[in-house]
Design a protein around this motif. Structure first.
Motif: not given
Ligand SMILES: [Zn+2]
Length: 406
Positions: A80, A69, A180
């Protein structure tokens, strides 16, 4: 890494990343991503939930998905979400150079993972997974400036009545991979760069209300009090024991207590306590909840309080695919020597994709000091390099696995 820094320059400031979903800065990050991928022979598409898709057609209709994302929290970290996307970009570059892959490979940049502006996380992935059923509530949400969610998403061409049409994007999906940052301290404490993620914790959230009697702080003897805060306080401490007994990474948090009347001259009459419990095993999670309920009943009796429990939210643990976890372990061992398997405390887009029935796995890379959602978020450059290599290996292994099974 140069591109991660470039993105940080373009969409951050001295306080951190500012790519909050449905804002101009987020749009700039999305356009930047599109531009980065423009030299590659990809089909590109933005779906009904504003997820961006980049497709490298392969010899088979079976699809390998790689996701991440681009949005961040306000004053967020530089890794992140966007690390995941840019690692996926690297994989696509390598595959495109090698010619037509045996299976189709798609990179997805999910819309609004963080839910930072409207408090609704995993917007794009839950729409594509078909699990989004709260459209009526979403219509009521407003940001701090009074802008409604339908208005904000409408500016990006999103219509809440149509968002779940994004479901067709998961047709043919045979595997989903997501890298991640860990956002916690486990890998650092083990001195390991990478881990294979077993799944995401199930969550039980409750509001517990304790009721006693307001009474004068000066005139009420200690043994004549019905102090609602005493119940909440005893439970808050008991949670440590409950989590310790459950083990395997169990966490229990009392995230807040609101006391009434809340003045220095009165015994607390009501205490509203927030409880969050998480575990990877559904049975253990249920046992943790039962233990907290039993303890609260005991404290209520001993403190002469009335007690009520109300569920705020819950989600089942979501387990990742055993075969893909094996492949992830292999890939990590090949690039870093040692692997480690760990659960994820936070939810991720991967959980929505797994919930939709697509075999899924995640890789975690070490976070320094376990920090995230702050500009202090960081990972050693050599670990970032290993992380991208591990995702690339894992993609190759998964492609082989899918092509072999077809
Ligand atoms: Zn994230």
């Amino acid at each position: 890494m140069a591109e991660l820094r470039e993105l940080q320059e373009l969409t951050g400031d001295e306080d951190g990343a500012q790519r909050v979903a449905w804002t101009e800065t987020w749009a700039r990050a999305r356009d930047w991503l599109d531009e980065k991928l423009s030299p590659l022979p990809l089909e590109r598409e933005t779906d009904e939930a504003a997820n961006q898709w980049f497709t490298l057609r392969g010899r088979s209709e079976r699809v390998l998905l790689i996701g991440g994302h681009m949005d961040s929290v306000p004053n967020g970290g530089w890794l992140d979400g966007c690390l995941n996307v840019l690692a996926g970009v690297e994989v696509l570059r390598r595959l495109a150079e090698e010619g037509e892959p045996p299976v189709t490979v798609r990179l997805v940049s999910w819309a609004d993972e963080e839910g930072a502006r409207f408090g609704r996380s995993l917007f794009g992935s839950s729409a594509a997974a078909g699990s989004m059923t709260d459209q009526a509530e979403l219509r009521q949400l407003r940001d701090a400036g009074g802008v409604s969610l339908p208005e904000a998403v409408g500016a990006f061409g999103v219509d809440l009545d149509r968002v779940t049409e994004a479901r067709r994007q998961l047709e043919g999906a045979a595997a989903y991979l997501e890298l991640h940052i860990e956002q916690g301290p486990v890998l650092e404490s083990l001195d390991l760069p990478l881990g294979a993620v077993l799944g995401t914790f199930g969550v039980e959230r409750h509001r517990i209300t304790w009721r006693g009697q307001a009474a004068h702080a000066g005139s009420t003897p200690m043994d004549k009090r019905r102090d609602a805060l005493a119940g909440a306080a005893r439970l808050a401490l008991e949670l440590r024991e409950i989590a310790r007994e459950a083990g395997e990474g169990a966490v229990c948090t009392c995230g807040g207590v609101v006391c009434r009347p809340g003045i220095v001259t009165s015994v607390v009459e009501t205490a509203e306590q927030l409880l969050d419990q998480r575990h990877l095993d559904a049975e253990v999670l249920a046992a943790m909840l039962a233990a907290a309920e039993r303890a609260s009943e005991r404290f209520a009796e001993e403190e002469q309080l009335e007690l009520s429990w109300e569920r705020i939210w819950s989600i089942e643990p979501i387990l990742f695919d055993p075969a893909l976890i094996e492949l992830a372990d292999e890939a990590i061992r090949e690039v870093a020597g040692v692997s480690h398997r760990l659960p994820s405390g936070p939810l991720h887009d991967a959980a929505e994709v797994a919930r939709a029935g697509v075999p899924t796995v995640m890789l975690f890379v070490q976070s320094l000091r376990g920090l995230s959602h702050t500009r202090l978020e960081d990972t050693r450059p050599e670990h970032l390099e290993l992380a991208v290599q591990a995702l690339d290996r894992l993609a190759s292994k998964t492609i082989e696995h899918l092509a072999g099974a077809a």
